[in-house]
Design an enzyme around this catalytic site. Structure first.
Site, short mmCIF file in Angstrom:
data_model
loop_
_atom_site.label_atom_id
_atom_site.label_comp_id
_atom_site.label_asym_id
_atom_site.label_seq_id
_atom_site.Cartn_x
_atom_site.Cartn_y
_atom_site.Cartn_z
N LYS A 46 2.51 26.25 41.56
CA LYS A 46 1.41 26.24 40.59
C LYS A 46 0.07 26.45 41.30
CE LYS A 46 -0.80 23.51 37.05
NZ LYS A 46 -0.84 22.29 36.27
N GLU B 49 4.45 22.88 52.07
CA GLU B 49 5.89 23.11 52.28
C GLU B 49 6.29 24.51 51.82
OE1 GLU B 49 4.41 20.54 50.88
OE2 GLU B 49 5.62 18.72 50.89
N GLY C 155 3.22 20.61 36.55
CA GLY C 155 4.29 21.11 37.42
C GLY C 155 5.67 20.64 36.98
N ARG C 156 5.81 19.34 36.67
CA ARG C 156 7.13 18.80 36.33
C ARG C 156 7.58 19.14 34.91
NH1 ARG C 156 3.37 15.14 37.39
NH2 ARG C 156 2.66 13.65 35.84
N GLU D 257 7.09 10.51 38.36
CA GLU D 257 5.77 11.07 38.70
C GLU D 257 4.82 10.92 37.51
OE1 GLU D 257 5.50 14.47 41.72
OE2 GLU D 257 4.74 15.47 39.94
N HIS E 84 33.01 5.57 41.57
CA HIS E 84 33.67 5.26 42.84
C HIS E 84 32.65 4.97 43.93
CE1 HIS E 84 37.64 6.20 41.26
NE2 HIS E 84 36.99 7.08 40.51
N LYS F 92 0.12 13.43 51.20
CA LYS F 92 -0.07 14.85 51.55
C LYS F 92 -1.26 15.00 52.50
CE LYS F 92 1.12 17.17 47.18
NZ LYS F 92 0.56 17.98 46.09
#
Ligand code: F6P
Length: 575
Positions: free
Chosen positions: A212, A218, A276-277, A362, A393, A521
């Protein structure tokens, strides 16, 4: 947009106190008794929507608590917040923006204009560009530097620029179209990019830089390393021409993408009013359209738009996202259960827990109310989980016998996504059994009876019984899809999106910013050069020790690995 009521703390309201007072009484009651007291409980506490049944009858409340919770939603002015949200008011107040992801899928009742431009028109134009690009790719008309057709697409993006598309593609594995393979690299750990690139041919690989902001370190680091990989394969070509032929950008900062070197025609945009999410419905969904075809991407959008309509129009007591939000508020904020498990009984949904972790945590992992004061209550649960059968399990022991109560969402579908005989019945029987076991548990008497029937001695029965008791009383929702399709997936994800918004609105927090990710960040970018320089002045003892250890063992870094290709200028925009 905000009324006087929403400025006073919801936790001071009479209805809040009334709900608090009900907690001890509810904690005493057995879930199983709620069914005997209300024979129609299963249907009374269920909602049937076009794509699925939401059964919340195994919840830890009765009709009167639910009525109180609905009053709480009214007290919090949820209906007004919902109207403001769909009307494009700037409900993301700390970033001064509206929140309009429903517009991406046709989920608004009326078009909204931002700075005089129709949102619907912008969205349709961008969707059209996306569609044309996907057709080009599927027809084999997109070629790499040597003329070979593009066969592989690598999405470079993280968080909302990764999780939505990959979750959807995994979920829609039965709906794949075309023969272009889609890969994802989200981690700046070079191991991931190395692994993905190892199986690919540079001549036929296209990179989508999904960001965005187009500043996320990263993603930009991965993009620069991807370019170097191409340059190694085609040293005769300039970085500029490789960027033009092998890179596509998806961003709300088109200028930064062009500055990076992506051709304007290859920049697909979205807008700062898309969080963004919540962006998988925008151009960020390009990998979905590539992997599953544009028609399936459209069906995903349509399914979400159906949920937008439901959330917009259904009265609160029949509104699935609102009910789920109220249950979450009840469990997390009032009953004090800090976690919530997401348990898909559908392998294709294996990434849903990770997706919802970002979407929910978030958004609602906050500690400041809209009035800017510290909350005196919990704002949202820790979301975790994985596919149910694997979880059974692994961590279900904890769900069944730990003293903690972890409310859960069981998610499955009636139709299997495969044609293997017998599997689906086992899968669904397990899902139904687990929610039943969590609710009912098994008491000491029943355990003793069972052990006696097996012929154990009274001493053995006495010794073993305490270990086999399950207290029960562990609540859950079950979402039973008719089938897992693009449409139902859209509806399911939008259900959670609106649950998250409703929960935040009721608890008077801003769900659409994420300041909490900024601090780390910023620190990382300050520490990065120190790994090389070793100048640790001002660092705390632990951090200094970690860096020193790193430098000692690694033989000290001589280069920071800074890219040769210049990064785009930060656009200075928050996601
Ligand atoms: O993790 C923080 C965050 O800002 C998310 O909100 C966002 O989805 C992600 O980083 C990626 O941001 P961008 O799309 O700008 O690269």
């Amino acid at each position: 947009m905000q009324d006087a009521q929403s400025h006073s703390s919801i936790s001071q309201s009479a209805i809040w106190k009334q709900l608090q007072a009900r907690v001890p009484e509810v904690q005493q009651r057995r879930l199983a008794d709620l069914f005997s007291e209300d024979p129609a409980r299963a249907s009374n506490f269920s909602l049937e929507l076009p794509e699925f049944l939401l059964d919340y009858s195994k919840s830890q409340l009765d009709r009167s608590v639910l009525a109180n919770l609905l009053d709480l939603a009214r007290e919090a002015n949820l209906e007004q917040w919902r109207a403001d949200f769909f009307a494009g008011k700037p409900i993301n107040a700390t970033e001064g923006r509206p929140v309009l992801h429903p517009a991406l899928r046709g989920g608004l009742a009326q078009d909204v204009e931002i700075e005089g431009v129709s949102v619907t028109r912008q969205v349709s134009a961008e969707l059209e560009r996306l569609k044309e690009f996907v057709v080009l790719l599927h027809n084999g008309d997109l070629t790499g530097y040597s003329g070979k057709r593009i066969t592989d697409v690598v999405n470079l993006g993280v968080g909302g620029s990764h999780l939505g598309p990959q979750t959807a593609i995994e979920a829609l594995r039965a709906h794949r179209k075309g023969d272009v393979a889609v890969h994802f690299v989200s981690n700046v750990d070079g191991a991931q990019l190395t692994d993905v690139l190892a199986g690919l041919d540079a001549e036929s690989t296209l990179f989508i830089v999904s960001s965005k902001t187009f500043t996320t370190s990263e993603t930009m680091t991965n993009a620069r390393s991807a370019l170097k990989w191409l340059q190694r394969a085609a040293p005769e070509l300039s970085a500029e021409s490789l960027l033009q032929q092998h890179f596509v950008a998806v961003t709300a900062s088109p200028d930064a993408a062009q500055k990076f070197g992506v051709l304007p025609a290859r920049v697909f945009r979205f807008w700062d009013w898309v969080g963004g999410r919540f962006s998988l419905w925008s151009s960020i969904g390009l990998p979905i359209a590539i992997a599953c075809g544009f028609e399936n991407f459209r069906a995903l959008l349509d399914g979400a738009a159906g949920m937008d309509r439901h959330f917009r129009e259904a009265p609160l007591h029949e509104n699935a996202p609102v009910i789920m939000a109220l249950l979450s508020v009840w469990y997390c904020t009032f009953m004090g259960y800090p976690a919530h498990a997401v348990l898909p009984y559908e392998h294709a949904l294996h990434m849903l827990p990770a997706y919802l972790q970002q979407a929910d945590m978030e958004s609602n992992g906050k500690s400041t109310t809209r009035a800017g004061v510290e909350v005196n209550y919990t704002t949202g649960p820790l979301i975790w989980g994985q596919t149910g059968i694997n979880g059974q399990h692994a961590f279900y022991q904890y769900l069944h016998q730990s003293p903690e109560v972890v409310p859960a969402d069981f998610i499955g579908s009636v139709a299997p996504g495969h044609d293997l005989e017998g599997h689906h019945e086992i899968l669904l029987a397990n899902m139904f059994a687990q929610s039943q076991a969590l609710m009912n548990g098994v008491d000491a008497e029943s355990v003793a009876r069972e052990l006696a029937a097996k012929g154990l001695s009274p001493e053995e029965i006495k010794r073993l019984t305490p270990f086999k008791v399950h207290r029960g009383g562990k609540p859950s929702n079950t979402i039973l899809l008719k089938e897992l399709s693009p449409r139902s997936l859209g509806a399911l994800i939008a259900l959670y999106e609106h649950k998250i918004f409703a929960q935040g609105a009721i608890l008077q927090i801003y769900s659409f910013d994420q300041w909490g990710v900024e601090l780390g960040k910023g620190l990382a970018s300050k520490l990065e050069p120190k790994l090389a320089s070793g100048s640790l002045a001002g660092e705390d003892g632990s951090t200094a020790q970690l860096i020193e250890y790193y430098r000692r063992i690694s033989g000290a870094v001589t280069s920071t690995g800074l890219p040769e290709v210049e990064a785009a200028e930060p656009a200075g925009e928050q996601v």
